[in-house]
Design an enzyme around this catalytic site. Structure first.
Site, PDB file in Angstrom:
ATOM      1  N   TRP A 102       0.879  -1.246  -0.033  1.00 32.72           N
ATOM      2  CA  TRP A 102       0.005  -0.106  -0.018  1.00 32.72           C
ATOM      3  C   TRP A 102       0.900   1.365   0.065  1.00 32.72           C
ATOM      4  CZ3 TRP A 102       1.449   2.876   3.989  1.00 32.72           C
ATOM      5  CH2 TRP A 102       2.219   2.175   5.200  1.00 32.72           C
ATOM      6  N   ASN A 103       2.093   1.258   0.295  1.00 37.50           N
ATOM      7  CA  ASN A 103       3.014   2.333   0.728  1.00 37.50           C
ATOM      8  C   ASN A 103       3.247   3.132  -0.641  1.00 37.50           C
ATOM      9  OD1 ASN A 103       4.927   0.445   0.114  1.00 37.50           O
ATOM     10  ND2 ASN A 103       6.181   1.257   1.454  1.00 37.50           N
ATOM     11  N   LYS A 126      -1.903  -8.324  -7.924  1.00 36.50           N
ATOM     12  CA  LYS A 126      -2.721  -8.157  -6.618  1.00 36.50           C
ATOM     13  C   LYS A 126      -2.325  -6.979  -5.969  1.00 36.50           C
ATOM     14  CE  LYS A 126      -3.083  -9.538  -2.702  1.00 36.50           C
ATOM     15  NZ  LYS A 126      -3.782  -8.303  -2.196  1.00 36.50           N
ATOM     16  N   GLY A 130       6.870  -6.355   0.261  1.00 32.86           N
ATOM     17  CA  GLY A 130       6.169  -6.305   1.692  1.00 32.86           C
ATOM     18  C   GLY A 130       7.181  -6.832   2.820  1.00 32.86           C
ATOM     19  N   SER A 131       6.296  -7.004   3.990  1.00 36.57           N
ATOM     20  CA  SER A 131       7.204  -7.600   5.158  1.00 36.57           C
ATOM     21  C   SER A 131       7.737  -8.720   5.048  1.00 36.57           C
ATOM     22  CB  SER A 131       6.148  -7.729   6.163  1.00 36.57           C
ATOM     23  OG  SER A 131       5.526  -8.746   6.298  1.00 36.57           O
ATOM     24  N   GLU A 159      11.016  -8.154  -2.225  1.00 34.50           N
ATOM     25  CA  GLU A 159      11.693  -7.022  -1.625  1.00 34.50           C
ATOM     26  C   GLU A 159      11.116  -6.905  -0.382  1.00 34.50           C
ATOM     27  OE1 GLU A 159      11.301  -3.465  -0.292  1.00 34.50           O
ATOM     28  OE2 GLU A 159      10.628  -2.581  -2.347  1.00 34.50           O
ATOM     29  N   CYS A 205      10.091   1.297   2.743  1.00 36.12           N
ATOM     30  CA  CYS A 205      11.143   0.239   3.415  1.00 36.12           C
ATOM     31  C   CYS A 205      12.526   0.807   3.717  1.00 36.12           C
ATOM     32  CB  CYS A 205      11.197  -1.026   2.477  1.00 36.12           C
ATOM     33  SG  CYS A 205       9.401  -1.566   2.396  1.00 36.12           S
ATOM     34  N   GLU A 244      11.333  -2.177  12.180  1.00 34.00           N
ATOM     35  CA  GLU A 244      11.088  -0.840  10.996  1.00 34.00           C
ATOM     36  C   GLU A 244       9.979  -0.212  11.880  1.00 34.00           C
ATOM     37  OE1 GLU A 244       9.699  -2.768   7.784  1.00 34.00           O
ATOM     38  OE2 GLU A 244      10.693  -1.497   6.196  1.00 34.00           O
TER      39      GLU A 244
HETATM   40  C1  SIN Z   1       9.779   0.676  -0.402  1.00 29.14           C
HETATM   41  O1  SIN Z   1       9.429   1.491   0.491  1.00 29.14           O
HETATM   42  O2  SIN Z   1       9.582  -0.563  -0.571  1.00 29.14           O
HETATM   43  C2  SIN Z   1      10.442   1.419  -2.049  1.00 29.14           C
HETATM   44  C3  SIN Z   1      10.735   2.557  -1.626  1.00 29.14           C
HETATM   45  C4  SIN Z   1      11.410   3.125  -2.957  1.00 29.14           C
HETATM   46  O3  SIN Z   1      11.356   2.596  -4.014  1.00 29.14           O
HETATM   47  O4  SIN Z   1      12.187   4.197  -3.002  1.00 29.14           O
END
Ligand code: SIN
Length: 491
Positions: free
Chosen positions: A154-155, A178, A231-232, A253, A287, A387
């Site tokens: 979602w971020n 998805k 995600g996590s 990732e 992330c 995190e």
């Molecule tokens: C992420 O937060 O998973 C990606 C961050 C980014 O692409 O800069």
């Protein structure tokens, strides 16, 4: 509100929520207002999408790489054409300030532009050719791996899909996307643009549903070759166990805990500016946000004062309000985690220099947290082990470079790391010693569509972006060509 589709795209058809079935509510995280409802697809619908992706594969794979690249490039163009509409949509479903959402649309378009530019050279002919001993010749071929699925967070509602869809399409794969249930509208809008750009039926599809149902169907389907997830680390582990059953390739990732090291010879203004940019973008919900800020003890207080000034100047509010720089947290769980980490750091002796509280925003619910700086944070604090995913900047001091590296590398994660120094050769050595896949040297915003992004250790597998990101979606074959029979022309 911009025009928006709310249907899923399955086998070339737009599938709406059924009156007799449950739907997924999409809310504005700032106000709680219902923005839209999208389908909660059934297992049968997920299978239908995967069957359609398998049926579309031979045609798409055999389309010339340049022709595929033309479609991919056009998606990038359409994203830029519709940037205002998409950014507003993103802010409504995700909350980030609209100026930042505009940046994300451009970032997403960059993945399509990169894939269109680099894929034909990798896929049109052999990747490399060389002579082997004994008069033989080696040819290495790259071919799209097949049916793929993307499970996205979602971020970054658009860019994290672009990072997976663009290389998949350019490599000749089909993809079922998805998105996170909280932010499906940008994904649906992207699918619509892919159709407009000429993606044939079944090549790009979007499913909205419960994540466990999607994983069960995707990993159980005979055609799935690759699943890419952002995600996590906890969910990544679950997907690894699912993938074992049919040995399905994964791109992962996962979580990060980025160290941000400021050495005693750093340009302090630059370090503070870049730290604020890294930490507070997306309200700290990335992330690769600076999560553990490590400042040489001689600079610690000065750095903290300047970062405090930068954090205090940021405007918090609804992402659609002009001038707002920090939007809401995604949900109440995020607020609880941020508050718990701040309380823990204080209990362990850290000092709050700004923030440390919620912010009331007119017409909105209680989802806003003030940009916060903590100084003198002991490295045993929870915010140095988990995190944060919120706008909290914890600063600890260190004495020597070795100590900083030990703290930085002393976690199971290795997504991003940052180092600030005025000495280029020192920077080069540190970049080699830091255990992370993404390293910013005097740079708090290292992400780029042309660079291979990804983690080491428990931060993931594989790379996204650049030519490396295209090869993740390819199978490599080595063809060893023996000596030609006497009298026949050598290839
Ligand atoms: C992420 O937060 O998973 C990606 C961050 C980014 O692409 O800069």
């Amino acid at each position: 509100m911009p025009t928006m589709r709310t249907e899923c795209l399955i086998d070339g058809e737009w599938v709406a929520t059924r009156p007799d079935a449950t739907a997924i509510a999409v809310e504005d995280p700032a106000t709680g207002e219902l923005v839209a409802e999208v389908p909660d697809c059934t297992g049968g619908e997920i299978d239908r999408a995967l069957d359609a992706a398998a049926a579309a594969l031979p045609g798409w794979r055999s389309t010339a790489a340049h022709a595929r690249a033309a479609v991919v490039s056009r998606i990038g163009f359409l994203l830029r054409r519709d940037a205002n509409r998409l950014a507003t949509l993103m802010t409504r479903e995700q909350g980030k300030p609209v100026a930042e959402a505009m940046g994300e649309v451009a970032y997403a378009a960059g993945f399509f532009e990169n894939a269109a530019a680099v894929a034909p050279a990798l896929l049109d002919g052999p990747l490399r050719e060389s002579d082997l001993p004994g008069g033989k010749r080696l040819r290495v071929l790259a071919q799209g791996t097949g049916v793929t699925a993307a499970i996205t967070p979602w971020n970054f509602p658009l860019a994290m899909i672009a990072r997976k869809l663009a290389p998949a399409l350019a490599a000749g794969c089909t993809q079922v996307v998805k998105p996170d249930e909280r932010t499906p509208l940008c994904a649906i809008a992207l699918a619509e643009l892919a159709v407009e750009a000429g993606a044939p039926r079944g090549v790009v599809q979007v499913i909205t549903c419960d994540p466990a149902r999607f994983a069960e169907r995707v990993f159980g389907h005979a055609s799935t070759r690759l699943v890419s997830f952002t995600g996590s680390t906890a969910v990544g582990r679950l997907l690894i166990s699912h993938s074992a059953r049919r040995v399905i390739r994964l791109g992962l990732e996962l979580g990060g805990l980025a160290p941000f090291i400021v050495l005693e010879d750093a340009d302090l203004d630059l370090a503070v500016e870049q730290c604020a940019a890294s930490k507070f973008r997306n309200a700290g919900q990335t992330c690769i946000c600076a999560n553990r800020i490590l400042v040489h003890h001689r600079l610690h207080d000065d750095f903290a004062d300047r970062l405090t000034a930068a954090a205090t100047s940021l405007r918090v509010g609804h992402g659609l309000t002009p001038g707002v720089q920090v939007g809401p947290l995604i949900d109440d769980g995020a607020m609880a985690r941020v508050e718990a980490q701040v309380a823990d750091a204080i209990a362990r002796g850290a000092t709050i220099t700004t923030g440390g509280h919620r912010v009331r925003v007119d017409g909105c619910r209680d989802r806003f947290y003030a940009p916060t700086v903590l100084k003198g944070v002991p490295t045993a604090a929870d915010c140095f082990a988990e995190e944060t995913f919120g706008p909290v900047a914890p600063i600890a001091s260190f004495g020597s470079e070795d100590e900083a590296i030990d703290i930085a590398n002393g976690t199971p994660y290795g997504l991003a790391a940052y180092v600030f120094t005025g000495d280029p050769s020192r920077a080069d050595q540190l970049a080699r010693r830091l255990e992370a896949g993404v390293i910013g040297v005097n740079d708090g915003l290292p992400s780029s569509a042309v660079a291979p992004f990804g983690g080491v250790k428990q931060s993931g597998w594989g790379r996204e972006g650049g030519p490396e990101g295209i090869l993740e979606y390819c199978d490599l074959r080595m063809v060893s060509i023996g000596t030609a029979p006497r009298g026949s022309p050598r290839e």
